[in-house]
Scaffold this motif. Sequence first.
Motif: not given
Length: 284
Positions: A34-39, A194-196, A212-213, A227-229
């Motif tokens: 899972e990746v924090d996509m904030t940046q 969500d996940k693949v 999504k949040e 985040t996204c997976f």
Amino acid sequence: MSFDIEPNNRFFQANRSLIENEIRPAHTVTFVGEVDMTQIEAVRASMGDHRPSYTAFIVKALARTLKEFPYANRRVIRRWWLPFVGPRIQRFKDIDVAVAVERDVPGAEGVAFVDILRQADQRSLMEIQAVLKELATCDESNNKQWRSFSSVIRTAPTWLAGWLLRMPVWSARMWHKYRGGAALISSPAKYGVDKVMATWAWPLGLSFGLVKERPMAIDGELPVRPTCFITMNFDRRIMAGAQGARVFNFLLQQLHDARTTLAEPAASHDKAMGPTEALERSVA
């Protein structure tokens, strides 16, 4: 009767032939993160109307990763015309990324095609985005890869079409021309997935789901972050688990630290090539 047997469909037969002959789940391992996509969201917001898609960022992060770990940019090849020569490793000098593109072919819902973003490590985010945007709406009139793929299916006998489409597996030159390099990216995120978890004919397949949040544990707290997976499926014959884990961790870190790893000077946004020019460079 409570069922029908559908008429023979050339696209279905070609897709079936590719999957049955090229997908080898027993050879692969899959990592999930899972990746924090904030940046990434901050970088996208700063680019205004020039905002690249998430896929563009992931292509760029993957290209940087393959450059950092050349051992991941390889595949196993077995040349059928040399029966006494065992499998060898094909190492790619360029960093080409294949991108799966959906196609709406009536009666053949399993069909997609793949185009290649050449030398992805040398492209800016906007150049990558231009290619992706063009691919999303291309057809046989303006995309050589899709034209060649669909033409073989429509004109050759079914058995011959399947054989022709699989020829790149046995030829180093044809693989490079029609399949690119070691890596493929695919994402059904726009449909809310969500996940693949998938296995690919490419030795390294990257898939990601919806951004999504979600709550994320950070410093003992549970803030909500975009985040996204991401899943990475790789050929275990090319690299062992530890080496694969280093590749995956580096990729995730590139995305997490996007402001320092993937962001580009504002001037490059205005100098990005147009979509047609970028696509022509990609499929040349």
